[in-house]
Design a protein around this motif. Sequence first.
Motif, mmCIF file in Angstrom:
data_model
loop_
_atom_site.group_PDB
_atom_site.id
_atom_site.type_symbol
_atom_site.label_atom_id
_atom_site.label_comp_id
_atom_site.label_asym_id
_atom_site.label_seq_id
_atom_site.Cartn_x
_atom_site.Cartn_y
_atom_site.Cartn_z
ATOM 1 N N SER A 307 0.828 -1.206 0.000
ATOM 2 C CA SER A 307 0.000 0.000 0.000
ATOM 3 C C SER A 307 0.863 1.257 0.000
ATOM 4 O O SER A 307 0.610 2.197 -0.759
ATOM 5 C CB SER A 307 -0.909 -0.015 1.239
ATOM 6 N N GLY A 308 1.906 1.261 0.827
ATOM 7 C CA GLY A 308 2.766 2.433 0.911
ATOM 8 C C GLY A 308 3.515 2.701 -0.378
ATOM 9 O O GLY A 308 3.588 3.845 -0.845
ATOM 10 N N LEU A 309 4.094 1.657 -0.987
ATOM 11 C CA LEU A 309 4.826 1.849 -2.238
ATOM 12 C C LEU A 309 3.917 2.332 -3.354
ATOM 13 O O LEU A 309 4.305 3.174 -4.175
ATOM 14 C CB LEU A 309 5.502 0.540 -2.642
ATOM 15 N N SER A 310 2.714 1.804 -3.409
ATOM 16 C CA SER A 310 1.766 2.249 -4.424
ATOM 17 C C SER A 310 1.420 3.721 -4.243
ATOM 18 O O SER A 310 1.272 4.467 -5.213
ATOM 19 C CB SER A 310 0.499 1.391 -4.357
ATOM 20 N N ALA A 311 1.312 4.155 -3.004
ATOM 21 C CA ALA A 311 0.931 5.542 -2.729
ATOM 22 C C ALA A 311 2.041 6.528 -3.051
ATOM 23 O O ALA A 311 1.792 7.636 -3.539
ATOM 24 C CB ALA A 311 0.511 5.681 -1.270
ATOM 25 N N ILE A 312 3.285 6.146 -2.776
ATOM 26 C CA ILE A 312 4.386 7.111 -2.915
ATOM 27 C C ILE A 312 5.244 6.868 -4.158
ATOM 28 O O ILE A 312 6.240 7.566 -4.358
ATOM 29 C CB ILE A 312 5.302 7.086 -1.670
ATOM 30 N N GLY A 313 4.857 5.910 -5.019
ATOM 31 C CA GLY A 313 5.702 5.544 -6.146
ATOM 32 C C GLY A 313 6.124 6.713 -7.012
ATOM 33 O O GLY A 313 7.316 6.884 -7.312
ATOM 34 N N TYR A 328 11.654 9.152 -15.922
ATOM 35 C CA TYR A 328 11.375 8.004 -15.061
ATOM 36 C C TYR A 328 10.035 8.035 -14.322
ATOM 37 O O TYR A 328 9.568 6.996 -13.868
ATOM 38 C CB TYR A 328 12.510 7.844 -14.032
ATOM 39 N N VAL A 329 9.402 9.197 -14.180
ATOM 40 C CA VAL A 329 8.143 9.240 -13.440
ATOM 41 C C VAL A 329 7.036 8.482 -14.165
ATOM 42 O O VAL A 329 6.030 8.111 -13.556
ATOM 43 C CB VAL A 329 7.695 10.692 -13.171
ATOM 44 N N ALA A 330 7.242 8.229 -15.450
ATOM 45 C CA ALA A 330 6.243 7.444 -16.198
ATOM 46 C C ALA A 330 6.119 6.029 -15.651
ATOM 47 O O ALA A 330 5.149 5.327 -15.949
ATOM 48 C CB ALA A 330 6.630 7.398 -17.676
ATOM 49 N N ALA A 331 7.093 5.606 -14.843
ATOM 50 C CA ALA A 331 7.081 4.250 -14.297
ATOM 51 C C ALA A 331 6.377 4.171 -12.942
ATOM 52 O O ALA A 331 6.478 3.148 -12.260
ATOM 53 C CB ALA A 331 8.506 3.734 -14.162
ATOM 54 N N ALA A 332 5.631 5.213 -12.551
ATOM 55 C CA ALA A 332 4.988 5.216 -11.232
ATOM 56 C C ALA A 332 4.034 4.042 -11.061
ATOM 57 O O ALA A 332 4.018 3.375 -10.018
ATOM 58 C CB ALA A 332 4.257 6.541 -11.010
#
Length: 523
Positions: A307-313, A328-332
């Motif tokens: 949950s945390g990684l998905s939120a702050i990716g 690189y932000v396209a890889a969120a």
Amino acid sequence: MLQKIRELAKNLAIYGLGDVAISVINLLLLPVYVRYLSPADYGALALLGSVEVVAKIFFRWGLDGSFMRFFYEYEDAAARQRLASTIFVFLLAVNGILLAVSLVLSSALAEALFNGSSHVRALQLTLLNTFAIAFTFFPFHLLRMEKRAAEFSALTLARSAATVILRIVLVVGFGFGVLGVVLADTVVTGLLMLVLLRWFQPLIGRAFSRSMLAEALRFGLPRVPHAAAQQVIAVGDKFILTAFRPLAEVGVYSIGVSFGLTQKLFLGAFEYAWAPFYYEHARDPQATRLFSSMTTYGIAVLALLTSGLSAIGGDLLAAATQDQAVYYVAAAEVVTWTAVGVFFQGVYLLTSIGLNITKNTGYYPVSTVTAAAGNLGLNFLLVPRFGMMGAAWANAAAYALQALLAYRFSQRFFPVRYETRRIALLILAALAACFSARALPSMPPIAGVVVRGTTVIVVYGVLLALTGFFKQEELRVLAGLRGRRGPPRTVPPPEVTELGGEIVAAEILPGELDGAPDRRERR
């Protein structure tokens, strides 16, 4: 049972400390690396990492798991040395032939992978490094089985730190690029082998037993197709993505996957402690109850991390890559779905132990090959249309299928009654926490990491408390922890087999190309 859980938790913490420290350093160094390594370089490193994890399967033959499993059955030192010597001689002879053949074919392989021979030297070093690493499981497994986690972690931390320093020198100082990353790994592995001689010497003798080898191969060989299928899931997406998309997109995808694999810091440390733990307690009268409770707690941590990684990716990628963030932000969203895949790998690790305990390892390839076939089919279906996102979706689905099948097989031979209601509450709370954090307005990257991450933790904890997740004895333990005073007690040195579901990962940040002794891991 509480005491046993505490023992496992202590070992997990010790195993994880070194990895956490090095991963933080690598994260801080990423803005430096991206100035010296292009997205195409990251794509090349991802493919080299894929070669490494595939080669590792055939350089071990599943015998690393056999060494762990039968160490507990052979109780006298002479039999254990005979087991280690037998496996060592077999690996040295067979792998020497495999290495020679692979080096002869390396130019052709480099041509196929990189559309040219520019990385042939890096490929050869990768193969040589993987050959050497195949023998390190002997001392590292011994340290884990003897519950000497502090020494284990000190060695892995020293190795990782040396790798980071040498990579900075070669990549940043000398501008060696991709070759510098691989060369640093190879040099550090050579130094590590010298250090490990003191643990090798008492293990390896002149004894050789054909009967022991046959028994070890019967247990270990089913793990070869299993591990091969694992690698198809873990690295096949890069090869398929390369066929349909430019190498730069493979590099961006690789970075996203690397961040999504962050929770493997927990999962990898847990695996190091988990297998010796369940082998040791498999015959206890309360074994199934103990394993059920540990599964609930393991899923609780995995759900929170996912949950945390998905939120702050997105914020994490932007903060780490800084002025290169536009690439690189396209890889969120890749971070999100990679984290989901790791979650299911954790479920697989926790719920398939019955196959190892009962020696029914032949069922591992069934679950994994089926999942790998599904993974390939989905990648070919989704990647041409959706690119790297299609690859991320395919891998998450494959790991979910693998976990489901292995769970069903394991229950057939070693049934465990899991706490399904509590696990459902954990997953629902994690989803609600993630959506709450992602609903917050945009903000600077560092602030986003802190604010969204804190939101996930708070919402997750509050929802679990409100829904009655915690049992009375767990509340008493938590209350005791809050009320404890004084300095923490000294933790004594603690403790798998690469369980049926070897943790594997092919994603390579410049701090990752086999920076751990036996971290399969990695995806």
